[in-house]
Write an enzyme that holds these catalytic residues in place. Sequence first.
Site, PDB file in Angstrom:
ATOM      1  N   HIS A 142       0.969  -1.134  -0.219  1.00  0.00           N
ATOM      2  CA  HIS A 142      -0.037  -0.013   0.112  1.00  0.00           C
ATOM      3  C   HIS A 142       0.779   1.196  -0.193  1.00  0.00           C
ATOM      4  O   HIS A 142       1.616   1.381  -1.115  1.00  0.00           O
ATOM      5  CB  HIS A 142      -1.032  -0.040   1.443  1.00  0.00           C
ATOM      6  CG  HIS A 142      -2.185   0.818   1.282  1.00  0.00           C
ATOM      7  ND1 HIS A 142      -2.304   1.685   0.275  1.00  0.00           N
ATOM      8  CD2 HIS A 142      -2.979   1.063   2.240  1.00  0.00           C
ATOM      9  CE1 HIS A 142      -3.440   2.709   0.815  1.00  0.00           C
ATOM     10  NE2 HIS A 142      -3.768   2.124   1.877  1.00  0.00           N
TER      11      HIS A 142
ATOM     12  N   HIS B  74      -2.312  -2.321  -9.923  1.00  0.00           N
ATOM     13  CA  HIS B  74      -3.298  -1.717  -9.020  1.00  0.00           C
ATOM     14  C   HIS B  74      -4.363  -2.538  -9.035  1.00  0.00           C
ATOM     15  O   HIS B  74      -4.606  -3.315  -9.938  1.00  0.00           O
ATOM     16  CB  HIS B  74      -3.678  -0.431  -9.450  1.00  0.00           C
ATOM     17  CG  HIS B  74      -4.088   0.620  -8.485  1.00  0.00           C
ATOM     18  ND1 HIS B  74      -5.486   0.603  -8.133  1.00  0.00           N
ATOM     19  CD2 HIS B  74      -3.423   1.382  -7.664  1.00  0.00           C
ATOM     20  CE1 HIS B  74      -5.711   1.079  -7.031  1.00  0.00           C
ATOM     21  NE2 HIS B  74      -4.579   1.860  -6.793  1.00  0.00           N
TER      22      HIS B  74
ATOM     23  N   ASP C 263       2.637   5.812  -7.194  1.00  0.00           N
ATOM     24  CA  ASP C 263       3.649   5.746  -6.261  1.00  0.00           C
ATOM     25  C   ASP C 263       4.861   5.804  -7.151  1.00  0.00           C
ATOM     26  O   ASP C 263       6.009   6.106  -6.863  1.00  0.00           O
ATOM     27  CB  ASP C 263       3.735   4.321  -5.501  1.00  0.00           C
ATOM     28  CG  ASP C 263       2.774   4.439  -4.349  1.00  0.00           C
ATOM     29  OD1 ASP C 263       2.773   5.443  -3.798  1.00  0.00           O
ATOM     30  OD2 ASP C 263       2.058   3.461  -4.227  1.00  0.00           O
TER      31      ASP C 263
END
Length: 377
Positions: free
Chosen positions: A218, A257, A313
Amino acid sequence: MSGQGLEGVVAAQTSLSKVMGEEGRLIYAGYEIGDLAEHTSFEEVCHLLWHGDLPTRAELDTMRAALGEARRLDDGVLDVLRLLPRDIHPMAALRTGLSAAGNFDPDAEVDTEEANRRKAVRITGQIAAISAAYERLRKGEEPLAADPASPLAADFLRMLTGRDPGELEARIMDVALILHADHGLNASTFSARVTIATLSDMYSAIVSAIGTLKGPLHGGANQGVMRMLQAIGEADEAAEHVRAALERKERIMGFGHRVYRALDPRAPILHELAEELGEARGDTRWLDIADAVRDAMRQEMDARGKKIYANVDFYSAAVYYTLGIPVDQFTNIFAISRAAGWTANVLEQLADNRLIRPKAEYVGPMDRTVRPLDERA
Ligand code: COA
């Protein structure tokens, strides 16, 4: 396995954000993420998430002032941070620091809508201040006091690094905070909702969320991306690194994802910021390596017939590193931003609460009887 990962399960209704994974779209309360990133500030997005609408100028001034005040740390919180070892993860320090902050907030156990709204603001400001204070303490420096007149993004950078960030860096930090503020029923938001649904307090809910965000699948992924870029070292080495990692069946951090089956709409915005920052600094090294990894992943995934794209990210790593933020603080930045979404979700859950309590399918043995202790093999 039935229900593993709760994929596709609808466990809440929300008016806060909608992730449209197939189209690669994200909206907050009806506004496209790109529109918000271009035309608003983090404080405006906080207002949007906490009140359902973008603020008027007067409301924005009030929000800025409240978030500024919320960044002042109690001496008691600083004392707790001073007691912590200097080599723990900044997310662990944040988990302890916010838990401590709850004990100094007179609203902590007051469960009125007004008190809960005050706590949403306070928690968001405290998360920024605690993360910056621990950074200073672990370097053997004194924490810097908040400047309530400054926007949160710029003030956080100053409190963290000890220098004024300047306009471009402050704006880039601000946009990064806008992009991470809410994202449907992600794992940490779900944690916060589960905790508050027991009618526990808001600090407990957000401490649960911090613990969940810390994991490498995460919020911890942005740190993993930077470690990978550092290990690669040169853009020319990226293709071989990616090929070898995939052969070892490793996951490439910053790709894939649970919800997006198209490009994460936040990724190109961060790419643009990384480019702007790299050019202003005359140093695009990390972005160049990141782009080379992206190209290598595209080739490798095409060869396997898979569609795996870069996620939020992937480029935030290059942006944060170029801003001079220590790699293990990356997840804390995610927490500062997501605090807006976590607390908004807590307010939403409280407005129409029901205990969240799913079932587990029991797959263990049945019909056993207890043998006396001495007769067990
Ligand atoms: N690198 C390499 N392969 C990947 C991958 C990655 N980052 N992400 C997914 N895959 C592959 C999986 O190995 C799987 O292959 P298989 O079908 O041959 O087994 C396939 O793509 C589907 O992945 P799955 O595990 O079902 O996805 P998920 O929804 O459970 O996981 C993540 C989503 C985010 C946990 C996962 O993509 C991941 O671990 N990414 C890296 C960590 C990261 O960047 N997290 C931040 C998310 S914002």
